[in-house]
Scaffold this motif. Structure first.
Motif, mmCIF file in Angstrom:
data_model
loop_
_atom_site.group_PDB
_atom_site.id
_atom_site.type_symbol
_atom_site.label_atom_id
_atom_site.label_comp_id
_atom_site.label_asym_id
_atom_site.label_seq_id
_atom_site.Cartn_x
_atom_site.Cartn_y
_atom_site.Cartn_z
ATOM 1 N N ASP A 216 0.845 -1.271 0.105
ATOM 2 C CA ASP A 216 -0.013 0.034 0.042
ATOM 3 C C ASP A 216 0.822 1.362 -0.090
ATOM 4 O O ASP A 216 1.774 1.428 0.834
ATOM 5 C CB ASP A 216 -1.121 0.170 1.258
ATOM 6 N N THR A 217 0.865 2.005 -0.958
ATOM 7 C CA THR A 217 1.638 3.097 -1.098
ATOM 8 C C THR A 217 1.340 4.243 0.017
ATOM 9 O O THR A 217 2.183 4.821 0.359
ATOM 10 C CB THR A 217 1.372 3.899 -2.413
ATOM 11 N N GLU A 218 0.269 4.294 0.555
ATOM 12 C CA GLU A 218 0.105 5.243 1.497
ATOM 13 C C GLU A 218 0.642 4.821 2.929
ATOM 14 O O GLU A 218 1.265 5.421 3.641
ATOM 15 C CB GLU A 218 -1.485 5.265 1.958
ATOM 16 N N LEU A 219 0.835 3.409 3.072
ATOM 17 C CA LEU A 219 1.485 2.916 4.047
ATOM 18 C C LEU A 219 3.049 3.318 3.855
ATOM 19 O O LEU A 219 3.597 3.540 5.027
ATOM 20 C CB LEU A 219 1.153 1.365 4.396
ATOM 21 N N GLU A 220 3.468 3.191 2.840
ATOM 22 C CA GLU A 220 5.008 3.464 2.494
ATOM 23 C C GLU A 220 5.388 4.792 2.883
ATOM 24 O O GLU A 220 6.190 5.348 3.430
ATOM 25 C CB GLU A 220 5.242 3.086 1.319
ATOM 26 N N LYS A 221 4.242 5.866 2.720
ATOM 27 C CA LYS A 221 4.490 7.243 2.727
ATOM 28 C C LYS A 221 4.434 7.885 4.484
ATOM 29 O O LYS A 221 4.940 8.732 4.870
ATOM 30 C CB LYS A 221 3.596 8.146 2.069
ATOM 31 N N ASP A 222 3.940 6.785 5.548
ATOM 32 C CA ASP A 222 3.717 7.210 6.554
ATOM 33 C C ASP A 222 4.881 6.883 7.248
ATOM 34 O O ASP A 222 5.315 5.777 7.735
ATOM 35 C CB ASP A 222 2.322 6.209 7.152
ATOM 36 N N GLU A 223 5.595 8.043 7.707
ATOM 37 C CA GLU A 223 6.692 7.664 8.591
ATOM 38 C C GLU A 223 6.615 7.940 10.074
ATOM 39 O O GLU A 223 7.563 7.739 10.797
ATOM 40 C CB GLU A 223 7.673 8.791 8.232
ATOM 41 N N SER A 224 5.270 7.802 10.594
ATOM 42 C CA SER A 224 5.130 8.156 11.915
ATOM 43 C C SER A 224 4.836 6.663 12.471
ATOM 44 O O SER A 224 4.911 6.660 13.834
ATOM 45 C CB SER A 224 3.624 9.013 12.161
ATOM 46 N N ARG A 225 4.883 5.618 11.803
ATOM 47 C CA ARG A 225 4.810 4.285 12.206
ATOM 48 C C ARG A 225 5.396 3.265 11.420
ATOM 49 O O ARG A 225 5.481 3.741 10.173
ATOM 50 C CB ARG A 225 3.343 4.002 12.334
ATOM 51 N N ALA A 226 5.945 1.950 11.982
ATOM 52 C CA ALA A 226 6.298 1.077 11.110
ATOM 53 C C ALA A 226 5.352 0.211 11.011
ATOM 54 O O ALA A 226 4.816 -0.330 12.031
ATOM 55 C CB ALA A 226 7.693 0.498 11.916
#
Length: 272
Positions: free
Chosen positions: A107-117
């Motif tokens: 999921d590209t949105e998950l990849e962009k989220d740097e607030s959580r692994a």
């Protein structure tokens, strides 16, 4: 030869039964909210997303909580060094060409989220055992030996996954290992509860949520782990809150039922 075939068939049946249990655990855990260090989301019958917070605040001196600073506090001047050296050595991917890939795309949105692994925990029947893939924060969390390219579809090497076929490994054991390896310093209790979350819920929903969380923590408590005592303290705190809320809900429903009954009597009296 017949005996060997029978043995393989028996092993397959055992693996299928254990995987079915694992998927049931995913369904149970995927409905829970209120963890301090992470969130979980169901994504289909075979997949569970575990998202570990990177920007978590240092724990307070509350029941069963760790008072050590978290990884972000320790690495503010070095944002790319979220994990300790020990963790970087431990959290690796399998570089084997035969490494099983996940059956769902990144999921590209998950990849962009740097607030959580974000970790994908999945129990696909074709693989006959669970696997875990990292779906975000690859460059910061994965040790890269000899400039080897980090493959997003390579599963992580975890001791719980390696032992799953031979030991009594439950879903929460896998989750605990992931949280422990991801956060630095490692939390005393990876299943620490965010009690403030329950203050945001309506009364009826809070009674159900605290009851569900207690049921889960009791399952975790049944195994002897380094965080068993901390989990027990969380259970005691939730029990107190749960029964307090239950009594409040019972009183509210009783009072409302009484008022409804009195209103019905008044209506009948007026009609007569």
């Amino acid at each position: 030869m017949a005996a060997a075939y029978k043995g393989r068939e028996s092993l397959t049946q055992s693996e299928t039964a254990r995987l079915s249990t694992f998927l049931s655990e995913c369904l149970l855990v995927g409905t829970l909210k209120g963890f301090y260090y992470f969130e979980v989301y169901l994504r289909g019958r075979e997949e569970l997303l575990l998202q570990v917070y990177n920007d978590i605040k240092p724990p307070s001196n509350s029941v069963g909580h760790n008072t050590q600073p978290n990884s972000i506090t320790l690495a503010k001047s070095r944002p790319t060094n979220i994990l300790s050296t020990r963790t970087l050595r431990s959290l690796k991917t399998s570089s084997s060409k035969k490494a099983p890939p996940p059956l769902s795309p990144i999921d590209t949105e998950l990849e962009k989220d740097e607030s959580r692994a974000t970790f994908l925990i999945a129990g696909y029947p074709r693989y006959k055992c669970p696997y875990v893939w990292l779906r975000s924060n690859h460059k910061r969390l994965i040790q890269n030996n000899n400039d080897q390219k980090v493959e997003a579809n390579d599963p992580l090497k975890l001791s719980t996954i390696s032992s799953w076929r031979t030991d009594d490994i439950r879903l929460w054991d896998i989750m605990a290992e992931i949280v422990t390896l991801t956060l630095s310093p490692s939390p005393v209790n990876p299943f620490r509860i965010n009690h403030a979350y329950y203050d945001t819920l309506p009364l009826e929903e809070c009674v159900i949520a605290t009851g569900a969380m207690m049921d889960f923590l009791q399952r975790v408590y049944m195994k002897d782990t380094p965080y068993t005592e901390s989990v027990y303290l969380e259970i005691k705190h939730l029990q107190k809150l749960h029964f307090l809320l239950y009594d409040e809900l019972h009183s509210f429903l009783t009072e409302r039922s009484s008022e409804k009954g009195n209103g019905q009597v008044l209506v009948e009296a007026a009609l007569n």
